[in-house]
Motif scaffolding. Sequence first.
Motif, mmCIF file in Angstrom:
data_model
loop_
_atom_site.group_PDB
_atom_site.id
_atom_site.type_symbol
_atom_site.label_atom_id
_atom_site.label_comp_id
_atom_site.label_asym_id
_atom_site.label_seq_id
_atom_site.Cartn_x
_atom_site.Cartn_y
_atom_site.Cartn_z
ATOM 1 N N MET A 1 0.841 -1.191 0.000
ATOM 2 C CA MET A 1 0.000 0.000 0.000
ATOM 3 C C MET A 1 0.878 1.245 0.000
ATOM 4 N N LYS A 2 0.554 2.174 -0.855
ATOM 5 C CA LYS A 2 1.353 3.385 -0.999
ATOM 6 C C LYS A 2 0.800 4.520 -0.148
ATOM 7 N N ASP A 3 1.682 5.140 0.628
ATOM 8 C CA ASP A 3 1.341 6.311 1.435
ATOM 9 C C ASP A 3 0.137 6.094 2.347
ATOM 10 N N THR A 4 0.060 4.947 2.974
ATOM 11 C CA THR A 4 -1.036 4.666 3.897
ATOM 12 C C THR A 4 -0.682 5.171 5.285
ATOM 13 N N ILE A 5 -1.700 5.659 5.991
ATOM 14 C CA ILE A 5 -1.501 6.235 7.317
ATOM 15 C C ILE A 5 -2.349 5.466 8.326
ATOM 16 N N PHE A 6 -1.707 4.989 9.368
ATOM 17 C CA PHE A 6 -2.376 4.329 10.483
ATOM 18 C C PHE A 6 -2.543 5.377 11.579
ATOM 19 N N ILE A 7 -3.791 5.654 11.945
ATOM 20 C CA ILE A 7 -4.063 6.616 13.014
ATOM 21 C C ILE A 7 -4.354 5.840 14.295
ATOM 22 N N SER A 8 -3.562 6.110 15.315
ATOM 23 C CA SER A 8 -3.688 5.481 16.625
ATOM 24 C C SER A 8 -4.452 6.420 17.562
ATOM 25 N N ILE A 9 -5.532 5.884 18.164
ATOM 26 C CA ILE A 9 -6.337 6.695 19.076
ATOM 27 C C ILE A 9 -6.627 5.889 20.341
ATOM 28 N N ALA A 10 -6.285 6.449 21.491
ATOM 29 C CA ALA A 10 -6.664 5.871 22.776
ATOM 30 C C ALA A 10 -7.806 6.718 23.323
ATOM 31 N N ALA A 11 -8.969 6.094 23.526
ATOM 32 C CA ALA A 11 -10.155 6.851 23.925
ATOM 33 C C ALA A 11 -10.719 6.324 25.231
ATOM 34 N N LEU A 12 -10.728 7.164 26.241
ATOM 35 C CA LEU A 12 -11.295 6.825 27.546
ATOM 36 C C LEU A 12 -12.542 7.669 27.765
ATOM 37 N N GLU A 13 -13.705 7.063 27.505
ATOM 38 C CA GLU A 13 -15.000 7.745 27.664
ATOM 39 C C GLU A 13 -15.004 9.110 26.972
ATOM 40 N N GLU A 14 -14.359 9.196 25.817
ATOM 41 C CA GLU A 14 -14.256 10.460 25.076
ATOM 42 C C GLU A 14 -15.492 10.664 24.205
ATOM 43 N N ILE A 34 -6.368 5.822 4.762
ATOM 44 C CA ILE A 34 -6.277 5.941 6.216
ATOM 45 C C ILE A 34 -6.918 4.727 6.885
ATOM 46 N N SER A 35 -6.218 4.186 7.865
ATOM 47 C CA SER A 35 -6.783 3.121 8.698
ATOM 48 C C SER A 35 -6.637 3.532 10.162
ATOM 49 N N PHE A 36 -7.358 2.838 11.023
ATOM 50 C CA PHE A 36 -7.412 3.227 12.421
ATOM 51 C C PHE A 36 -7.122 2.052 13.347
ATOM 52 N N GLY A 37 -6.426 2.357 14.428
ATOM 53 C CA GLY A 37 -6.270 1.458 15.559
ATOM 54 C C GLY A 37 -6.769 2.218 16.774
ATOM 55 N N ILE A 38 -7.802 1.695 17.422
ATOM 56 C CA ILE A 38 -8.449 2.457 18.494
ATOM 57 C C ILE A 38 -8.600 1.600 19.737
ATOM 58 N N SER A 39 -8.193 2.162 20.857
ATOM 59 C CA SER A 39 -8.435 1.551 22.154
ATOM 60 C C SER A 39 -9.709 2.175 22.711
ATOM 61 N N LEU A 40 -10.709 1.343 22.945
ATOM 62 C CA LEU A 40 -11.996 1.817 23.446
ATOM 63 C C LEU A 40 -12.114 1.486 24.932
ATOM 64 N N GLN A 41 -12.249 2.515 25.746
ATOM 65 C CA GLN A 41 -12.487 2.335 27.173
ATOM 66 C C GLN A 41 -13.779 3.084 27.509
ATOM 67 N N TYR A 42 -14.892 2.389 27.321
ATOM 68 C CA TYR A 42 -16.211 2.991 27.472
ATOM 69 C C TYR A 42 -17.134 2.040 28.221
ATOM 70 N N GLU A 43 -18.043 2.601 28.994
ATOM 71 C CA GLU A 43 -19.138 1.793 29.551
ATOM 72 C C GLU A 43 -20.028 1.327 28.410
ATOM 73 N N SER A 44 -20.329 2.239 27.497
ATOM 74 C CA SER A 44 -21.123 1.937 26.315
ATOM 75 C C SER A 44 -20.320 2.427 25.098
ATOM 76 N N GLU A 45 -19.767 1.480 24.336
ATOM 77 C CA GLU A 45 -18.882 1.845 23.233
ATOM 78 C C GLU A 45 -19.622 2.587 22.125
ATOM 79 N N PRO A 46 -18.960 3.562 21.513
ATOM 80 C CA PRO A 46 -19.582 4.307 20.415
ATOM 81 C C PRO A 46 -19.759 3.423 19.179
ATOM 82 N N ASP A 47 -20.739 3.759 18.375
ATOM 83 C CA ASP A 47 -21.011 3.024 17.146
ATOM 84 C C ASP A 47 -20.046 3.480 16.055
ATOM 85 N N LEU A 48 -19.197 2.577 15.616
ATOM 86 C CA LEU A 48 -18.228 2.881 14.563
ATOM 87 C C LEU A 48 -18.584 2.187 13.255
#
Length: 110
Positions: A1-14, A34-48
């Motif tokens: 894959m050419k020029d691909t970007i992995f976005i890392s997000i750590a989310a605590l009840e954000e 663009i692709s994503f790696g996300i850490s979800l720390q939620y009581e009720s996780e957001p709909d992605l």
Amino acid sequence: MKDTIFISIAALEEPNLVKTIKNSLDSADNPETISFGISLQYESEPDLSFLTNKIKTISYSPNIDLPEAPGIIQIRSKIRSLVDQEEYFLQIDSHTKFKKGWDTKLLSDL
């Protein structure tokens, strides 16, 4: 894959996580790279489910006072391990705003 970007997000009840993801894609010149790696720390996780981009998530209890709760360094390290074949890695907060063409500018700066 050419020029691909992995976005890392750590989310605590954000509450702005979904808005941040949508803004990153809407503001990118090449959102399909663009692709994503996300850490979800939620009581009720957001709909992605709206995301058509590649996404990998890990989930943790939002109770950071538990003895087995990982710290932010461990969480960000775990997200980093989700990188597949992306060429670039961008670590952001879950309440980040992007300027139009941010991806093209980032790659040209590098």
